[in-house]
Design a protein around this motif. Structure first.
Motif, PDB file in Angstrom:
ATOM      1  N   THR A  31       1.044  -0.907   0.237  1.00  0.00           N
ATOM      2  CA  THR A  31      -0.231   0.439  -0.177  1.00  0.00           C
ATOM      3  C   THR A  31       0.752   0.781   0.029  1.00  0.00           C
ATOM      4  O   THR A  31       0.683   2.620   0.229  1.00  0.00           O
ATOM      5  CB  THR A  31      -0.526  -0.325   1.273  1.00  0.00           C
ATOM      6  N   LEU A  32       1.866   0.572  -0.352  1.00  0.00           N
ATOM      7  CA  LEU A  32       3.449   2.089  -0.311  1.00  0.00           C
ATOM      8  C   LEU A  32       2.992   3.618  -1.912  1.00  0.00           C
ATOM      9  O   LEU A  32       2.438   3.383  -2.654  1.00  0.00           O
ATOM     10  CB  LEU A  32       4.446   1.993  -0.703  1.00  0.00           C
ATOM     11  N   PRO A  33       2.644   4.673  -1.079  1.00  0.00           N
ATOM     12  CA  PRO A  33       1.846   5.487  -2.141  1.00  0.00           C
ATOM     13  C   PRO A  33       3.257   6.157  -3.241  1.00  0.00           C
ATOM     14  O   PRO A  33       3.782   5.749  -2.465  1.00  0.00           O
ATOM     15  CB  PRO A  33       1.646   6.570  -1.362  1.00  0.00           C
ATOM     16  N   GLN A  34       2.820   6.204  -3.902  1.00  0.00           N
ATOM     17  CA  GLN A  34       3.619   6.821  -5.577  1.00  0.00           C
ATOM     18  C   GLN A  34       3.535   8.270  -5.031  1.00  0.00           C
ATOM     19  O   GLN A  34       2.769   8.944  -5.307  1.00  0.00           O
ATOM     20  CB  GLN A  34       3.655   5.676  -6.781  1.00  0.00           C
ATOM     21  N   PRO A  35       5.054   8.381  -5.518  1.00  0.00           N
ATOM     22  CA  PRO A  35       4.698  10.184  -5.362  1.00  0.00           C
ATOM     23  C   PRO A  35       4.600  10.440  -6.583  1.00  0.00           C
ATOM     24  O   PRO A  35       4.975  10.067  -7.335  1.00  0.00           O
ATOM     25  CB  PRO A  35       6.456  10.157  -5.159  1.00  0.00           C
ATOM     26  N   GLU A  36       3.784  11.488  -6.823  1.00  0.00           N
ATOM     27  CA  GLU A  36       3.259  12.259  -8.020  1.00  0.00           C
ATOM     28  C   GLU A  36       4.662  12.731  -8.747  1.00  0.00           C
ATOM     29  O   GLU A  36       5.549  13.412  -8.045  1.00  0.00           O
ATOM     30  CB  GLU A  36       1.846  13.093  -7.729  1.00  0.00           C
ATOM     31  N   ASN A  37       4.990  13.816 -10.167  1.00  0.00           N
ATOM     32  CA  ASN A  37       6.166  13.907 -10.996  1.00  0.00           C
ATOM     33  C   ASN A  37       6.076  15.449 -10.911  1.00  0.00           C
ATOM     34  O   ASN A  37       4.874  15.220 -12.355  1.00  0.00           O
ATOM     35  CB  ASN A  37       6.817  13.125 -12.382  1.00  0.00           C
ATOM     36  N   LEU A  38       5.797  15.609 -10.452  1.00  0.00           N
ATOM     37  CA  LEU A  38       5.658  17.509  -9.840  1.00  0.00           C
ATOM     38  C   LEU A  38       7.268  18.079 -10.646  1.00  0.00           C
ATOM     39  O   LEU A  38       8.353  18.697  -9.715  1.00  0.00           O
ATOM     40  CB  LEU A  38       5.130  18.004  -8.994  1.00  0.00           C
ATOM     41  N   PRO A  39       7.245  18.776 -11.295  1.00  0.00           N
ATOM     42  CA  PRO A  39       7.973  20.194 -12.717  1.00  0.00           C
ATOM     43  C   PRO A  39       8.700  20.933 -11.124  1.00  0.00           C
ATOM     44  O   PRO A  39       7.385  21.448 -10.567  1.00  0.00           O
ATOM     45  CB  PRO A  39       8.492  20.139 -13.188  1.00  0.00           C
ATOM     46  N   GLY A  40       9.544  19.944 -10.618  1.00  0.00           N
ATOM     47  CA  GLY A  40      10.831  21.705  -9.956  1.00  0.00           C
ATOM     48  C   GLY A  40      10.393  21.401  -8.736  1.00  0.00           C
ATOM     49  O   GLY A  40      10.444  22.149  -7.928  1.00  0.00           O
ATOM     50  N   LYS A  41       9.567  20.269  -7.977  1.00  0.00           N
ATOM     51  CA  LYS A  41       9.027  19.842  -7.132  1.00  0.00           C
ATOM     52  C   LYS A  41       9.709  18.676  -6.257  1.00  0.00           C
ATOM     53  O   LYS A  41      10.870  17.599  -7.515  1.00  0.00           O
ATOM     54  CB  LYS A  41       7.738  19.674  -6.488  1.00  0.00           C
TER      55      LYS A  41
END
Length: 131
Positions: A31-41
């Motif tokens: 259930t480990l969440p995956q990070p969003e790919n946010l440019p510059g973050k």
């Protein structure tokens, strides 16, 4: 305390290091969440002890020297374009004034035309001196 990969090999990669004051929490990795790919973050994983859930918080990645120079270059290009546009507008206004003077000279002539011409020349000198 260290955490290592669960393998039969002699050489094992260390996954995490804990020091005094830190605790290990058992967590269902399915259930480990995956990070969003946010440019510059930059995604940083956090654990909420009350709910037992993992979540990500996003922080700004500092800009590199190259990125800062690229932004500055873009701002300077915009300033140059605005300056060129203003100079072009001044040139058009001066040309219109000269055309008006030519019309006055052609139709009325005389001292008023000379006075008007002198005023225009003074204005042109001022505009031409602007870099």
């Amino acid at each position: 305390m260290i955490i290592i990969e669960n393998t039969e090999e002699t050489k094992v990669k260390v996954s995490a290091v804990f020091s005094l004051g830190e605790i290990a929490v058992e967590y269902d990795m399915s259930t480990l969440p995956q990070p969003e790919n946010l440019p510059g973050k930059l995604a940083e994983l956090f654990y909420d002890k009350e709910t037992g859930k993992l979540y990500y918080e996003y922080t700004d990645i500092p800009k590199t020297a190259l990125e800062l120079l690229q932004e500055e270059t873009q701002q300077l290009k915009l300033a140059i374009a605005e300056s060129a546009e203003a100079q072009q507008q001044d040139k058009i206004e001066n040309q219109l004034a000269i055309a008006e003077l030519a019309e006055v000279v052609a139709t009325k002539g005389g001292i008023m035309a000379k006075l008007y011409w002198d005023l225009i020349k003074m204005n042109l000198r001022t505009v031409d001196q602007v870099p």
